[in-house]
Design an enzyme around this catalytic site. Structure first.
Site, PDB file in Angstrom:
ATOM      1  N   ASP A  47       1.321  -1.200  -0.019  1.00 21.99           N
ATOM      2  CA  ASP A  47       0.254   0.044   0.089  1.00 21.99           C
ATOM      3  C   ASP A  47       0.363   1.466  -0.001  1.00 21.99           C
ATOM      4  OD1 ASP A  47      -1.250  -2.484   0.955  1.00 21.99           O
ATOM      5  OD2 ASP A  47      -1.696  -1.283   2.363  1.00 21.99           O
ATOM      6  N   GLU A 229     -10.250  -2.140   3.634  1.00 23.48           N
ATOM      7  CA  GLU A 229      -9.015  -1.565   3.927  1.00 23.48           C
ATOM      8  C   GLU A 229      -8.924   0.155   3.883  1.00 23.48           C
ATOM      9  OE1 GLU A 229      -6.454  -5.010   5.537  1.00 23.48           O
ATOM     10  OE2 GLU A 229      -6.615  -4.645   3.186  1.00 23.48           O
TER      11      GLU A 229
END
Length: 518
Positions: A47, A229
């Site tokens: 990420d 998320e």
């Protein structure tokens, strides 16, 4: 996670090609390292984190494990850019400590020094991130994740973790992570949106240290095929109006529209405490079940930059999918980021479209350019080997006089490998098929089924901007109204482009140029 061995990688290379092997003299670096998408020099990346702009520099942090090419104890890696296109990797910014691994989060420029971390010369940059405690996880505890902060007074060269971390304790939720923080100027407060299992929580603070729960959102809304998320919340003006709406991006793993991980979005209003979806958007959700930021398999955890000038909203995502990210056929490094994208909000009678297109700065690297106009035949050769380097190119495809047929573009190499993409104007779909694109026998659901994105109507005229970079394709349909992002691993770079169709009478305008990064 143990580091994957060279022996295993060689086995994968020999058994995953389609009866074709790459030249053994071509290195992994030459074949697969992106030309202009950010990838770490070595190690594992996922990420994007802590995105912000300050003093002429864009900062990209990222989930990073420097000691292996699979997920491991998370750090924050760091890269910078002056234009969102050319990136320079810097030393690791945040390391794990006694409170745990450093999971995803955000960073803000604290212009008013609300945190008190600044001095007379410098506004602090404050990073807000998740601590993930592996010891508590091993002991079977639920409260393994909490939120911590760190600050920098030298444009992220050095960081100091707050002595009283964590600033937000775990309330008894197993998945409690990925804080995205922004300054709510209207109400003079900081807002944190946080992923909490399959919904988001909102918190408010005056100083980035003390946080108060405000509300939650998402229990009954959107896609719930996996854990939520990496959320993001920001206001956008509706195109062509002065109306402002709030956009909530939420990533989900698994449960994407073409399996695996993906990003969805919601459009509504935020009053400083509560986010509520718009009535028109509710009708859209009722019909579509979820609104997807990107229909391809390889755009996850997209979040936006803080403190961007000119009120723009720029996002960047991780260009992979949790179904196979740890098994892709590279050894020295794993993963790259998408091209940075500017988002805008379009309102139609059917709902809202969060459009995303490559940032305009990409045009500054325009090299060799070719324009063609083609009266479309059943088989059309668009580019041959020596015309343009298709491993670093932007193609603008403009098709007019379209009928109810299929338009199939094929990227090929001399080994017979191919990446297929295009538009079925009969069934109303965009598609990408990488099943014959080279190395495919790794991970779960990598090559099948064909990735599809539904279209709301047949088209007589359509545009596609296609960004190609060695091992990735990003397709932006009709100014980013539908987007598909996919990675692939040929044994030789693709060097030819063709178009085939089962219909007659269409016209194709091509404007292609190389992307030259030195």
């Amino acid at each position: 996670m143990k580091k994957i061995t060279s022996t295993l990688l060689i086995a994968v290379a020999f058994h995953s090609g389609l009866h074709a092997q790459s030249d053994p003299g071509i290195s992994e670096e030459q074949l697969y390292r992106p030309n202009f998408h950010f990838s770490p020099k070595k190690g594992w990346m996922n990420d994007p984190n802590g995105l912000y702009y300050k003093d002429g520099v864009y900062h990209l942090f990222f989930q990073y494990y420097p000691d292996g090419n699979k997920w491991g104890p998370m750090h924050w890696g760091h890269a910078i850019s002056k234009d969102l296109v050319k990136w320079e990797e810097h030393p690791i910014a945040l390391y794990p400590d006694d409170l745990g691994y450093i999971f995803s989060g955000s960073a803000v420029v604290d212009k008013n020094n609300t945190s008190g971390f600044g001095d007379s010369k410098n506004n602090p940059v404050v990073a807000i991130y998740t601590y993930h405690n592996p010891n508590r996880e091993k002991d079977g505890k639920i409260d393994v994740e909490s939120q911590g902060i760190a600050y920098s007074l030298d444009n992220s060269k050095t960081w100091t973790k707050y002595a009283s971390n964590p600033v937000l304790q775990n309330p008894g939720i197993r998945d409690f992570r990925d804080p995205k923080v922004f300054w709510d100027a209207k109400r003079q407060q900081w807002i944190m949106v946080l992923a909490a299992q399959d919904r988001t929580h909102f918190y408010a603070s005056k100083d980035l240290k003390n946080w108060t729960f405000q509300s939650e959102f998402g229990k009954e809304e959107g896609a719930h095929g996996g854990v939520w998320e990496c959320p993001d919340l920001f206001p956008l003006k509706v195109e062509g109006t002065n109306e402002e709406k709030w956009v909530l991006i939420v990533n989900i793993n698994p449960g994407g529209p073409n399996k695996g991980s993906a990003g969805q979005y919601f459009v509504g209003d935020f009053d400083g405490k509560t986010f509520k979806t718009d009535e028109l958007f509710n009708r859209q959700l009722h019909k579509e079940k979820a609104a997807w930021l990107d229909w391809g398999k390889d755009n996850y955890a997209s979040v936006s930059f803080d403190n961007i000038p000119q009120d723009k909203r720029i996002i960047i995502g991780w260009m992979s999918n949790w179904e196979y990210a740890q098994e892709v056929p590279t050894e020295a490094w794993r993963s790259s980021m998408t091209v940075a994208r500017e988002v805008s909000l379009k309102k139609t009678k059917d709902g809202y479209i969060l459009r995303n297109v490559p940032v305009s700065q990409l045009k500054n690297y325009q090299g060799k350019s070719i324009k063609k106009k083609i009266n479309v035949q059943p088989e059309n050769k668009l580019f041959g080997k020596s015309e343009i380097d298709l491993s670093k190119a932007v193609l603008e495809l403009d098709i007019s006089k379209m009928t109810a047929g299929t338009y199939t573009f094929v990227l090929k190499n001399s080994l017979g490998e191919k990446l297929v993409f295009g538009m079925d104007n009969k069934t109303g779909e965009l598609f990408v098929d990488r099943s014959g694109s080279g190395k495919t026998a790794f991970g779960k659901n990598y090559a099948t089924p064909v990735t599809k994105a539904p279209l709301s109507q047949p088209y007589t005229h359509a545009k596609m901007k296609v960004v190609l970079d060695k091992t990735s394709i990003e397709i932006f349909f009709n100014d980013g109204e539908k987007v598909l992002t996919e990675i692939f691993f040929p044994n030789e770079n693709f060097s030819e482009l063709t178009l085939s169709t089962d219909t007659e009478g269409s016209s194709l305008n091509i404007n292609a140029h190389q992307v030259n990064i030195k």
